[in-house]
Design a protein around this motif. Structure first.
Motif, PDB file in Angstrom:
ATOM      1  N   LYS A   4      -2.300  10.843  39.393  1.00 51.59           N
ATOM      2  CA  LYS A   4      -3.442  10.569  40.262  1.00 51.59           C
ATOM      3  C   LYS A   4      -4.563  11.570  40.026  1.00 51.59           C
ATOM      4  CE  LYS A   4      -0.722   8.366  43.922  1.00 51.59           C
ATOM      5  NZ  LYS A   4      -0.321   8.415  45.354  1.00 51.59           N
ATOM      6  N   LEU A   5      -4.198  12.798  39.672  1.00 51.38           N
ATOM      7  CA  LEU A   5      -5.196  13.828  39.436  1.00 51.38           C
ATOM      8  C   LEU A   5      -6.065  13.482  38.229  1.00 51.38           C
ATOM      9  CD1 LEU A   5      -6.298  16.653  40.215  1.00 51.38           C
ATOM     10  CD2 LEU A   5      -4.610  17.619  38.631  1.00 51.38           C
ATOM     11  N   PHE A   6      -5.442  12.945  37.170  1.00 46.89           N
ATOM     12  CA  PHE A   6      -6.175  12.644  35.944  1.00 46.89           C
ATOM     13  C   PHE A   6      -6.589  11.179  35.842  1.00 46.89           C
ATOM     14  CE2 PHE A   6      -3.829  16.513  34.813  1.00 46.89           C
ATOM     15  CZ  PHE A   6      -4.859  17.277  34.292  1.00 46.89           C
ATOM     16  N   ASP A   7      -5.783  10.277  36.368  1.00 47.79           N
ATOM     17  CA  ASP A   7      -6.096   8.849  36.383  1.00 47.79           C
ATOM     18  C   ASP A   7      -6.457   8.334  34.985  1.00 47.79           C
ATOM     19  OD1 ASP A   7      -6.358   6.358  37.617  1.00 47.79           O
ATOM     20  OD2 ASP A   7      -8.505   6.625  37.955  1.00 47.79           O
ATOM     21  N   ILE A   8      -5.575   8.606  34.016  1.00 43.88           N
ATOM     22  CA  ILE A   8      -5.787   8.145  32.638  1.00 43.88           C
ATOM     23  C   ILE A   8      -5.117   6.786  32.478  1.00 43.88           C
ATOM     24  CG2 ILE A   8      -5.367   8.630  30.197  1.00 43.88           C
ATOM     25  CD1 ILE A   8      -5.172  11.623  31.006  1.00 43.88           C
ATOM     26  N   LYS A   9      -5.864   5.808  32.001  1.00 47.56           N
ATOM     27  CA  LYS A   9      -5.325   4.466  31.795  1.00 47.56           C
ATOM     28  C   LYS A   9      -5.770   3.946  30.435  1.00 47.56           C
ATOM     29  CE  LYS A   9      -4.775   2.847  36.585  1.00 47.56           C
ATOM     30  NZ  LYS A   9      -4.807   4.177  37.178  1.00 47.56           N
ATOM     31  N   ILE A  10      -4.801   3.499  29.640  1.00 43.28           N
ATOM     32  CA  ILE A  10      -5.087   2.885  28.344  1.00 43.28           C
ATOM     33  C   ILE A  10      -4.257   1.606  28.286  1.00 43.28           C
ATOM     34  CG2 ILE A  10      -5.385   3.339  25.880  1.00 43.28           C
ATOM     35  CD1 ILE A  10      -4.280   6.253  26.638  1.00 43.28           C
ATOM     36  N   GLY A  11      -4.851   0.494  28.677  1.00 42.18           N
ATOM     37  CA  GLY A  11      -4.065  -0.739  28.769  1.00 42.18           C
ATOM     38  C   GLY A  11      -2.971  -0.563  29.794  1.00 42.18           C
ATOM     39  N   TYR A  12      -1.738  -0.884  29.400  1.00 37.00           N
ATOM     40  CA  TYR A  12      -0.609  -0.735  30.322  1.00 37.00           C
ATOM     41  C   TYR A  12      -0.065   0.693  30.366  1.00 37.00           C
ATOM     42  CZ  TYR A  12       1.894  -1.550  25.880  1.00 37.00           C
ATOM     43  OH  TYR A  12       2.328  -1.504  24.578  1.00 37.00           O
ATOM     44  N   ALA A  13      -0.609   1.586  29.543  1.00 38.49           N
ATOM     45  CA  ALA A  13      -0.126   2.972  29.488  1.00 38.49           C
ATOM     46  C   ALA A  13      -0.935   3.858  30.433  1.00 38.49           C
ATOM     47  CB  ALA A  13      -0.216   3.516  28.067  1.00 38.49           C
ATOM     48  N   SER A  14      -0.244   4.731  31.160  1.00 42.29           N
ATOM     49  CA  SER A  14      -0.894   5.649  32.105  1.00 42.29           C
ATOM     50  C   SER A  14      -0.334   7.054  31.931  1.00 42.29           C
ATOM     51  CB  SER A  14      -0.680   5.173  33.549  1.00 42.29           C
ATOM     52  OG  SER A  14      -1.235   3.901  33.752  1.00 42.29           O
ATOM     53  N   PRO A  15      -0.737   7.766  30.877  1.00 37.83           N
ATOM     54  CA  PRO A  15      -0.262   9.141  30.687  1.00 37.83           C
ATOM     55  C   PRO A  15      -0.575  10.007  31.905  1.00 37.83           C
ATOM     56  CG  PRO A  15      -1.380   8.353  28.727  1.00 37.83           C
ATOM     57  CD  PRO A  15      -1.645   7.343  29.791  1.00 37.83           C
ATOM     58  N   LYS A  16       0.358  10.858  32.282  1.00 42.67           N
ATOM     59  CA  LYS A  16       0.212  11.654  33.505  1.00 42.67           C
ATOM     60  C   LYS A  16      -0.723  12.848  33.332  1.00 42.67           C
ATOM     61  CE  LYS A  16       4.628  13.918  32.446  1.00 42.67           C
ATOM     62  NZ  LYS A  16       6.068  13.882  32.765  1.00 42.67           N
TER      63      LYS A  16
END
Length: 371
Positions: A4-16
């Motif tokens: 939630k802090l970074f909110d990185i989204k690449i398609g279905y991938a959400s690296p923390k």
């Protein structure tokens, strides 16, 4: 949670978080990866997907290199994906001499919620002779055809490249047009790391950028971030210092918590990429801003209108006592300025909130850039 802090989204991938462990042939497998689950992304491989690349890998091993070799490469890949499940976001870096193995690997990767990374990076002669690895950089039409076909599977696709082999901007634009989601750039240069290639690709595309090469501490990571990288990857430094991933995650998390924009660009006058237009003041005197506006294809008048239109009815519309009477024209929170800080205090706007608004302003400006 750092997701939630970074909110990185690449398609279905959400690296923390934006810290990755890069693939290292013969080293980065599921067993090795188990020690770095704190990373936002672990890229397994490079894995060889067919008989020609596995035979080439055997020749490399004979001359002392490390490689992953398998007589049943797709089964091996499937077992590696299963073994790494639950660690963190996973990618698999793969090589093949034709398109079909890539398509099979893409289906497997997607089934496991992983990213597929097409290796256009390996420069070992045995691989290059097959038309694999770096050979793809010199055959952009074939590389782009691979990308288009692979993307039909629905997999999130990264392309690992090596800088200064071909025209990096033209390459990145072609990769983006073909449909790739990520470009993973080894910013390699004969004289060391070429940080400028990250900036050039950032200014020319909307690809998610992973910057690689010479990341040994948070300062070197920040240099990549401030030139446009969305994520940085670490390879050899992980072997020298197994704690480096934990250290980088801790520091980038702290920096994000304090500033709200972990990869905020340097100011334009400090060599920053076009995202830094969000921090520029009014174009009323000769400075680097005018060159950046020419590169962006935006006139000074358009620039002023874009920023004031965005700022209207936001907290940065105001800024009594600042240089131009509005925080729209104020600089980064990391640059000392008692005028801006006084305006922030008066408005009740925190440093993090201010930077988050500036990030949205940056995104708004970039919609008007003619890339």
């Amino acid at each position: 949670m750092t997701e939630k802090l970074f909110d990185i989204k690449i398609g279905y991938a959400s690296p923390k978080n934006p810290i990755a462990v890069a693939s290292m042939a013969g080293i980065t497998d599921s067993k090795f990866a188990n020690g770095f689950a704190n990373a936002g992304l672990i890229i397994l491989g490079g894995y060889n997907l067919d008989k020609p690349t596995n035979e080439a890998a055997r020749k490399e091993v004979e001359r002392g290199r490390t490689e992953f070799i398998s007589d049943k490469p797709l089964e091996f890949l499937k077992s590696e994906l299963a073994a790494a499940k639950g660690y963190t976001t996973i990618a698999v870096n793969v090589r093949a001499a034709s398109i079909e193995p890539f398509l099979e690997a893409a289906v497997l990767a997607k089934e496991h919620g992983a990213i597929l990374e097409l290796n256009a990076h390996c420069r070992q002669p045995e691989m290059v002779e097959l038309g694999a690895g770096e050979a793809l950089l010199k055959d952009i039409p074939r590389l782009c055809e691979y990308i288009k076909e692979i993307k039909k599977t629905g997999v999130v696709l990264s392309v690992k490249t090596r800088a200064n082999v071909v025209n990096d901007v033209e390459l990145a634009k072609a990769i983006e047009k073909a449909g790739a989601d990520i470009i993973h750039i080894d910013a390699m240069h004969p004289q060391g790391m070429d940080i400028g290639v990250i900036k050039r690709v950032r200014n020319s595309t909307n690809l998610f950028i992973i910057g690689n090469n010479s990341i040994t501490d948070f300062e070197s990571a920040r240099e990549m971030f401030s030139h446009g990288a969305d994520m940085v990857s670490v390879a050899r430094a992980v072997r020298k210092n197994p704690r480096i991933i934990d250290q980088l995650v801790f520091e980038v998390t702290s920096f994000q918590s304090m500033t709200g924009w972990y990869n905020a660009p340097k100011h334009i006058c400090g060599g920053g990429d076009l995202r830094a237009l969000a921090f520029c003041c009014l174009p009323v005197k000769p400075c680097a801003l005018h060159g950046a506006l020419r590169q962006a294809g935006i006139s000074a008048e358009e620039f002023m209108k874009i920023k004031t239109d965005f700022a209207r009815k936001t907290p940065i519309e105001y800024g009594e006592g600042t240089c131009f009477g509005s925080m729209t024209w104020c600089c980064k929170i990391t640059k000392p300025c008692f005028l801006r800080d006084s305006a922030l205090e008066s408005s009740g706007l925190s440093d993090v909130e201010y930077m988050r608004i500036k990030k949205r302003l940056s995104e708004y400006i970039l919609k008007h850039v003619k890339k």
